[in-house]
Design an enzyme around this catalytic site. Structure first.
Site, mmCIF file in Angstrom:
data_model
loop_
_atom_site.group_PDB
_atom_site.id
_atom_site.type_symbol
_atom_site.label_atom_id
_atom_site.label_comp_id
_atom_site.label_asym_id
_atom_site.label_seq_id
_atom_site.Cartn_x
_atom_site.Cartn_y
_atom_site.Cartn_z
ATOM 1 N N ASP A 21 44.284 43.453 40.938
ATOM 2 C CA ASP A 21 45.616 43.511 41.546
ATOM 3 C C ASP A 21 45.519 43.778 43.047
ATOM 4 O O ASP A 21 44.573 44.420 43.507
ATOM 5 C CB ASP A 21 46.438 44.618 40.857
ATOM 6 N N GLY A 22 46.507 43.276 43.777
ATOM 7 C CA GLY A 22 46.601 43.589 45.206
ATOM 8 C C GLY A 22 46.211 42.459 46.139
ATOM 9 O O GLY A 22 46.127 42.654 47.349
ATOM 10 N N SER A 66 48.710 36.016 33.987
ATOM 11 C CA SER A 66 49.478 36.494 32.834
ATOM 12 C C SER A 66 50.589 35.497 32.500
ATOM 13 O O SER A 66 50.939 34.657 33.335
ATOM 14 C CB SER A 66 50.093 37.861 33.138
ATOM 15 N N ASN A 69 53.114 35.480 35.061
ATOM 16 C CA ASN A 69 52.807 34.916 36.388
ATOM 17 C C ASN A 69 53.437 33.538 36.615
ATOM 18 O O ASN A 69 53.523 33.065 37.754
ATOM 19 C CB ASN A 69 51.294 34.843 36.632
#
Ligand code: FPP
Length: 247
Positions: A21-22, A66, A69
């Site tokens: 993440d990020g 995901s 997403n």
């Protein structure tokens, strides 16, 4: 002593799962588009995979896309899929050289056809590798997976292949897309967010969770070593008392 040599190789997590993440925030900080973050995320994927395989970790699962997403802007989805195809194409040789098997979990048949094709080829071309299994979670969500498992079992009951009273943990686990893969012992999430986001909900019942503020594109081998050292400092009780745990 450096971080790597402090790791107890006899007490490694057999399976590490990562919520990468990020990427978007990392890119934005440098005045770049989100896609720049995803592109740089590939280097982190390489580092994490290499570090895990070198240590002797047997399974590593990466949450790459995901089911939620798909709600992102179309441009970003296309860029992610293109990046995936390109990465699969260029990295398969490296996976083979390093004896790493590729696997995927999720509703992969719904991926764009080129992406699906490249993925299946990658899985096929690396299927005999033994050192580590790299599992990509693509078009994956745990609630989707659990719902699918329930459907499969319900069909088995309707066909009289399964008796309702025989449904147990083993039958349920065999109906999940992670069938045959041990539960992760360590789950890492980068970027400072402390949530699970619909990832491996059944499988993480006893998993140690590790959250780090590092954004995924900055993730390097040392960050994996740190997470493993943290894991090794914890006492895993699985519902028992400290006294019952044989050291
Ligand atoms: C999360 O960051 C990252 C993703 C949804 C995609 C991860 C994909 C890669 C690292 C690229 C290639 C992957 C493989 C396996 C080859 P975010 O976009 O949610 O970042 P944000 O929270 O800062 O917006």
């Amino acid at each position: 002593m450096d971080l790597k040599s402090r790791i107890d190789l006899t007490h490694l997590p057999e399976h590490i799962a990562i919520i990468m993440d990020g990427n978007g925030r990392w890119a934005k900080r440098q005045g770049q588009p989100r896609v720049f973050g995803h592109r740089n995320g590939v280097k982190a994927v390489r580092e994490a995979t290499e570090a895990a395989a070198e240590l002797g970790v047997k399974y590593m699962t990466l949450y790459a896309f995901s089911t939620e997403n798909w709600n992102r802007p179309k441009f970003e989805i296309n860029a992610l899929m293109t990046l995936l195809v390109k990465t699969l194409r260029t990295e398969i040789n490296t996976l083979n050289e390093n004896d790493i098997r590729l696997e995927a979990i999720g509703d992969i048949t719904k991926l764009p056809s080129q992406c699906y094709k490249e993925l299946i080829e990658g899985i096929e071309n690396t299927k005999n590798n033994k050192r580590m299994t790299l599992v990509l979670a693509l078009n994956y969500s745990a609630r989707w997976e659990i719902t699918e498992a329930v459907k499969k079992i319900a069909e088995g009951v309707a066909n009289k292949e399964i008796l309702p009273e025989h449904i147990d943990k083993r039958i349920f686990e065999n109906a999940l897309t992670t069938k045959g893969i041990p539960d992760p012992e360590l789950l890492i999430r980068t970027s400072g967010e402390a949530r699970i986001s619909n990832f491996l909900l059944w499988q993480i019942a006893y998993t140690e969770l590790y959250f780090t503020k590092i954004f995924w594109p900055e993730f390097r081998k040392e960050h994996l070593y740190k997470a493993i050292l943290d894991f090794q400092s914890r006492e895993r009780r699985f519902g028992k008392t400290s006294e019952q745990i044989v050291k």
